[in-house]
Write an enzyme that holds these catalytic residues in place. Structure first.
Site, short mmCIF file in Angstrom:
data_model
loop_
_atom_site.label_atom_id
_atom_site.label_comp_id
_atom_site.label_asym_id
_atom_site.label_seq_id
_atom_site.Cartn_x
_atom_site.Cartn_y
_atom_site.Cartn_z
N GLU A 1 0.83 -1.20 0.00
CA GLU A 1 0.00 0.00 0.00
C GLU A 1 0.87 1.26 0.00
O GLU A 1 1.98 1.26 0.54
CB GLU A 1 -0.93 0.01 1.21
CG GLU A 1 -0.24 0.18 2.55
CD GLU A 1 -1.20 0.32 3.71
OE1 GLU A 1 -2.11 1.18 3.64
OE2 GLU A 1 -1.05 -0.45 4.69
N ASP B 1 13.47 -5.81 14.03
CA ASP B 1 14.16 -4.57 13.67
C ASP B 1 13.24 -3.36 13.87
O ASP B 1 13.12 -2.51 12.97
CB ASP B 1 14.66 -4.64 12.22
CG ASP B 1 15.73 -3.60 11.91
OD1 ASP B 1 16.39 -3.11 12.87
OD2 ASP B 1 15.94 -3.28 10.72
N LYS C 1 12.40 0.13 14.88
CA LYS C 1 13.16 1.38 15.03
C LYS C 1 12.37 2.48 14.31
O LYS C 1 11.47 2.20 13.51
CB LYS C 1 14.56 1.25 14.44
CG LYS C 1 14.57 0.89 12.95
CD LYS C 1 15.99 0.67 12.45
CE LYS C 1 15.99 0.27 10.97
NZ LYS C 1 17.35 0.01 10.48
N PRO C 2 12.68 3.76 14.57
CA PRO C 2 11.92 4.85 13.96
C PRO C 2 11.88 4.81 12.43
O PRO C 2 10.87 5.17 11.83
CB PRO C 2 12.63 6.10 14.47
CG PRO C 2 13.21 5.68 15.79
CD PRO C 2 13.64 4.26 15.59
N ALA C 3 12.96 4.34 11.81
CA ALA C 3 13.00 4.29 10.35
C ALA C 3 12.02 3.28 9.77
O ALA C 3 11.67 3.37 8.58
CB ALA C 3 14.42 3.96 9.88
N ASN C 4 11.56 2.35 10.58
CA ASN C 4 10.63 1.32 10.10
C ASN C 4 9.20 1.57 10.55
O ASN C 4 8.35 0.68 10.41
CB ASN C 4 11.09 -0.07 10.55
CG ASN C 4 12.28 -0.56 9.75
OD1 ASN C 4 12.52 -0.11 8.65
ND2 ASN C 4 13.03 -1.51 10.32
N ASP D 1 8.62 -3.04 6.86
CA ASP D 1 9.91 -3.73 6.75
C ASP D 1 10.04 -4.91 7.72
O ASP D 1 10.83 -4.88 8.66
CB ASP D 1 11.06 -2.76 6.94
CG ASP D 1 12.38 -3.33 6.41
OD1 ASP D 1 12.35 -4.48 5.94
OD2 ASP D 1 13.40 -2.64 6.47
#
Length: 210
Positions: free
Chosen positions: A20, A65, A67-70, A84
């Site tokens: 999406e 994993d 974390k903020p990036a995911n 992710d």
């Protein structure tokens, strides 16, 4: 609050995943001291993440994993989506291998850094690190630019995090207790499920201390 995957396959010798489209961006921007969100907003985002992880864990999937990036966040709707699951593993204790380290070191649990078998509680430790960072603008286990990964691993495995109230004084005591419990080194001392983590945060918000 988990990104939807519509299709996965292979074409012209290339593997692909169709997911999406998400408005907004990841949470990295909001971990910077000058961009911190209101405490009540952080609580609501992490409740959503904890409940999403609870669902994944009940399906036997550990993200590994967090974390903020995911984590994608749409500020217009205040909604998050976990993305992710690339290194996620189905839980199968009869087949779990030890000795392999997968993840992003500053957000990894002590057992994950040690290469031990992990379950959903390792994701909850990582979520606790992210909660701390979204509130304080720094990571709970601090190292300097010259420190090695081994130094960071030692701190996570053996040292207490910096008291969050020394970094951000307006964090209410009830929320500090949630952060401290999420970051316990012993898995049995942490929240045992995402639902338990979410309920503890909901109680903080309900009491109007934020």
């Amino acid at each position: 609050h988990i990104v939807s995957v519509y299709e996965a396959g292979e074409a012209l010798d290339l593997a692909y995943i169709s997911m999406e489209f998400l408005d907004g961006g990841n949470l990295v921007h909001y971990t910077q001291p000058e961009n911190l969100l209101p405490i009540s907003t952080v609580i609501q985002m992490v409740i959503q993440a904890a409940e999403a992880l609870d669902y994944a864990h009940r399906q036997g999937v550990v993200h590994r994993d967090i974390k903020p990036a995911n984590i994608m966040y749409n500020p217009a709707t205040y909604q998050i989506k976990i993305t992710d699951f690339g290194i996620a593993r189905l839980i199968d204790f009869s087949k779990t291998k030890t000795g392999s380290i997968l993840g992003t070191p500053p957000y990894m649990s002590p057992e994950q850094l040690a290469g031990k078998p992990v379950d959903g509680r390792t994701d909850l430790f990582s979520l606790g690190v992210m909660l701390y960072q979204l509130l304080a603008g720094i990571l709970p286990f601090q190292t300097n630019s010259n420190s090695s990964i081994a130094t960071l691993m030692f701190k996570i495995a053996n040292e207490s995090p910096t008291d969050i109230m020394t970094v951000r004084a307006d964090v209410p005591p009830s929320l500090k207790r949630v952060v401290d419990r999420a970051l316990q080194k012993e898995v049995t001392a942490r929240f045992q499920s995402g639902a338990e983590f979410a309920n503890a945060l909901r109680d903080c918000d309900k009491h109007g201390e934020t």
